[in-house]
Write a protein that holds these residues in place. Structure first.
Motif, PDB file in Angstrom:
ATOM      1  N   SER A 183       0.817  -1.208   0.000  1.00 59.47           N
ATOM      2  CA  SER A 183       0.000   0.000   0.000  1.00 59.47           C
ATOM      3  C   SER A 183       0.854   1.263   0.000  1.00 59.47           C
ATOM      4  O   SER A 183       0.366   2.333  -0.343  1.00 59.47           O
ATOM      5  N   SER A 184       2.125   1.151   0.362  1.00 59.36           N
ATOM      6  CA  SER A 184       2.980   2.334   0.379  1.00 59.36           C
ATOM      7  C   SER A 184       3.264   2.853  -1.027  1.00 59.36           C
ATOM      8  O   SER A 184       3.551   4.029  -1.205  1.00 59.36           O
ATOM      9  N   CYS A 185       3.179   2.009  -2.031  1.00 53.48           N
ATOM     10  CA  CYS A 185       3.442   2.428  -3.410  1.00 53.48           C
ATOM     11  C   CYS A 185       2.161   2.633  -4.216  1.00 53.48           C
ATOM     12  O   CYS A 185       2.215   3.134  -5.337  1.00 53.48           O
ATOM     13  N   LEU A 218       1.403   6.293  -5.383  1.00 53.91           N
ATOM     14  CA  LEU A 218       2.275   6.719  -6.479  1.00 53.91           C
ATOM     15  C   LEU A 218       1.888   6.046  -7.790  1.00 53.91           C
ATOM     16  O   LEU A 218       1.871   6.682  -8.846  1.00 53.91           O
ATOM     17  N   LEU A 219       1.576   4.772  -7.721  1.00 58.96           N
ATOM     18  CA  LEU A 219       1.201   4.041  -8.925  1.00 58.96           C
ATOM     19  C   LEU A 219      -0.101   4.584  -9.515  1.00 58.96           C
ATOM     20  O   LEU A 219      -0.215   4.745 -10.730  1.00 58.96           O
ATOM     21  N   ARG A 250       7.270   8.454 -12.322  1.00 62.53           N
ATOM     22  CA  ARG A 250       7.875   7.187 -12.745  1.00 62.53           C
ATOM     23  C   ARG A 250       9.106   6.888 -11.896  1.00 62.53           C
ATOM     24  O   ARG A 250       9.296   5.767 -11.421  1.00 62.53           O
ATOM     25  N   LYS A 251       9.942   7.895 -11.687  1.00 61.69           N
ATOM     26  CA  LYS A 251      11.137   7.709 -10.861  1.00 61.69           C
ATOM     27  C   LYS A 251      10.765   7.411  -9.410  1.00 61.69           C
ATOM     28  O   LYS A 251      11.377   6.555  -8.765  1.00 61.69           O
ATOM     29  N   CYS A 298      10.232   3.626  -4.925  1.00 62.42           N
ATOM     30  CA  CYS A 298       9.360   3.011  -3.928  1.00 62.42           C
ATOM     31  C   CYS A 298       9.445   1.487  -4.014  1.00 62.42           C
ATOM     32  O   CYS A 298       9.607   0.805  -3.005  1.00 62.42           O
ATOM     33  N   LYS A 299       9.350   0.963  -5.221  1.00 63.55           N
ATOM     34  CA  LYS A 299       9.439  -0.490  -5.396  1.00 63.55           C
ATOM     35  C   LYS A 299      10.825  -1.001  -5.006  1.00 63.55           C
ATOM     36  O   LYS A 299      10.956  -2.070  -4.410  1.00 63.55           O
ATOM     37  N   ARG A 300      11.838  -0.244  -5.340  1.00 67.22           N
ATOM     38  CA  ARG A 300      13.209  -0.631  -5.011  1.00 67.22           C
ATOM     39  C   ARG A 300      13.424  -0.639  -3.499  1.00 67.22           C
ATOM     40  O   ARG A 300      14.083  -1.534  -2.958  1.00 67.22           O
ATOM     41  N   ASN A 301      12.862   0.346  -2.819  1.00 72.31           N
ATOM     42  CA  ASN A 301      13.023   0.428  -1.368  1.00 72.31           C
ATOM     43  C   ASN A 301      12.280  -0.675  -0.632  1.00 72.31           C
ATOM     44  O   ASN A 301      12.594  -0.969   0.519  1.00 72.31           O
TER      45      ASN A 301
END
Length: 81
Positions: free
Chosen positions: A3-5, A8-9, A48-49, A54-57
């Motif tokens: 849910s944290s991303c 943004l998505l 996008r960045k 977010c996904k990387r973290n």
């Protein structure tokens, strides 16, 4: 997805659907993201960045412990730290 991303998505999806790449040129949003990123508005490129970060973290163990703060406003970040 976490849910944290999701915020943004969702914002990235909305931005892509409103962009000229999709609206005027009739391309798919996925095609615009993959092959025509330079044609996207700056807001979409920034989202996008941020989505990527977010996904990387989510995979970073240090960020997992502290919580994912990508895309949060300054007040929420200060409360967490």
């Amino acid at each position: 997805m976490s849910s944290s991303c999701s915020v943004l998505l969702g914002a990235l999806k909305a931005c892509l659907l409103e962009s000229d790449c999709v609206q005027k040129q009739g391309r798919l949003p996925s095609e615009c993201l993959k092959h025509h990123t330079d044609e996207l508005p700056e807001a979409c490129q920034n989202l996008r960045k941020a989505t990527y970060e977010c996904k990387r973290n989510m995979l970073d163990m240090r960020k997992r412990f502290r919580g994912n703060t990508v895309g949060m406003d300054g007040e929420k970040k200060e409360k967490l730290m």
